[in-house]
Design an enzyme around this catalytic site. Sequence first.
Site, mmCIF file in Angstrom:
data_model
loop_
_atom_site.group_PDB
_atom_site.id
_atom_site.type_symbol
_atom_site.label_atom_id
_atom_site.label_comp_id
_atom_site.label_asym_id
_atom_site.label_seq_id
_atom_site.Cartn_x
_atom_site.Cartn_y
_atom_site.Cartn_z
ATOM 1 N N CYS A 75 0.864 -1.181 0.000
ATOM 2 C CA CYS A 75 0.000 0.000 0.000
ATOM 3 C C CYS A 75 0.898 1.228 0.000
ATOM 4 O O CYS A 75 1.667 1.437 0.938
ATOM 5 C CB CYS A 75 -0.923 0.011 1.208
ATOM 6 S SG CYS A 75 -1.926 1.514 1.321
ATOM 7 N N HIS A 153 -4.180 -4.411 -10.360
ATOM 8 C CA HIS A 153 -5.126 -3.327 -10.611
ATOM 9 C C HIS A 153 -5.718 -3.434 -12.007
ATOM 10 O O HIS A 153 -5.056 -3.880 -12.952
ATOM 11 C CB HIS A 153 -4.429 -1.964 -10.479
ATOM 12 C CG HIS A 153 -3.992 -1.646 -9.088
ATOM 13 N ND1 HIS A 153 -4.782 -0.925 -8.210
ATOM 14 C CD2 HIS A 153 -2.860 -1.960 -8.406
ATOM 15 C CE1 HIS A 153 -4.147 -0.818 -7.060
ATOM 16 N NE2 HIS A 153 -2.978 -1.434 -7.152
ATOM 17 N N GLU A 202 -11.181 -0.742 -3.662
ATOM 18 C CA GLU A 202 -10.038 -1.550 -3.222
ATOM 19 C C GLU A 202 -10.467 -2.972 -2.885
ATOM 20 O O GLU A 202 -11.462 -3.191 -2.201
ATOM 21 C CB GLU A 202 -9.371 -0.914 -1.996
ATOM 22 C CG GLU A 202 -8.514 0.277 -2.328
ATOM 23 C CD GLU A 202 -7.473 0.554 -1.253
ATOM 24 O OE1 GLU A 202 -6.654 -0.350 -0.977
ATOM 25 O OE2 GLU A 202 -7.500 1.655 -0.698
ATOM 26 N N CYS A 211 -5.854 5.429 -3.042
ATOM 27 C CA CYS A 211 -5.050 4.205 -3.106
ATOM 28 C C CYS A 211 -3.739 4.555 -3.797
ATOM 29 O O CYS A 211 -3.733 4.978 -4.965
ATOM 30 C CB CYS A 211 -5.788 3.113 -3.879
ATOM 31 S SG CYS A 211 -4.820 1.598 -4.115
ATOM 32 N N GLY A 214 -2.913 2.200 -6.583
ATOM 33 C CA GLY A 214 -3.894 2.468 -7.625
ATOM 34 C C GLY A 214 -3.582 3.731 -8.396
ATOM 35 O O GLY A 214 -3.776 3.800 -9.621
#
Length: 272
Positions: A75, A153, A202, A211, A214
């Site tokens: 993350c 993703h 998510e 994110c 992301g």
Amino acid sequence: MTRVIKFTKMHGAGNDYIYVNTLKYPIESPEKLSVEWSAPHTGIGSDGLVLIGRSDKADFSMRIFNADGSEAKMCGNASRCIGKYLYEYGLTSQTAVTLDTLSGIKILKLHVEDGKVNTVTVDMGRPADMKEQPIEANGQKFTGTTVSMGNPHLVIFVEDIKDINLESIGPKLENHPLFPDRINVEFAQVLEHGKIRMRVWERGSGITQACGTGACATAVAAALTGKSGRKTDIIMDGGSLTIEWDEKTDHVWMTGRAVRVFDGEVIINDEL
């Protein structure tokens, strides 16, 4: 046995997690605690639980658990917050820190002003598994781009992001048969060259304010499809991140703020 565990609530662009220094407060059953503590009405409320620990490969380690208890590999927003935590809580005096994650070693560059970490730049590594992906869900057909930033993703560009019912389409795409391990989903709209509006669903957490991986995946997808150059501002519900995909090294660099919300204590009963 009853124990008191101290935690810090932090967020990066609105992506909020509960941070625990496991060097002082060992955590057992983090999957269970992440579900309990992340609950908005009966717990602390967050997108998940982040554990800061030791590593024999880097300065520190990070484990991250989503609000549903599943463990994530990486993350970006959490890694920036860890950089701020480490410096401001005296675990390090360095402004360059290595972090051991399930998606490899990440380098954190801390930008300090008046003794406080204002922004953090993270080397997010090389993107992978990039390809065009046609997909259908809820009777709608899309053409997206898959990008792995240590976690998977699916980035879909649309004309107007306000037309997307993310609450309805997000879980359908996350759990699509094309992705047996589930996937993070980003819908993005190009506002102008170098500036993109993005919303995220998510994997394991649902709609979140931001994110980091992301945002990186969206910037990479935009560059691959000619919608942006190698440096892009990604504007999310909770704030903005600047993403640069270095042409020489192929690494993606993410820069953004990290914010401490509050410190607290929670009492747990360890099972005998």
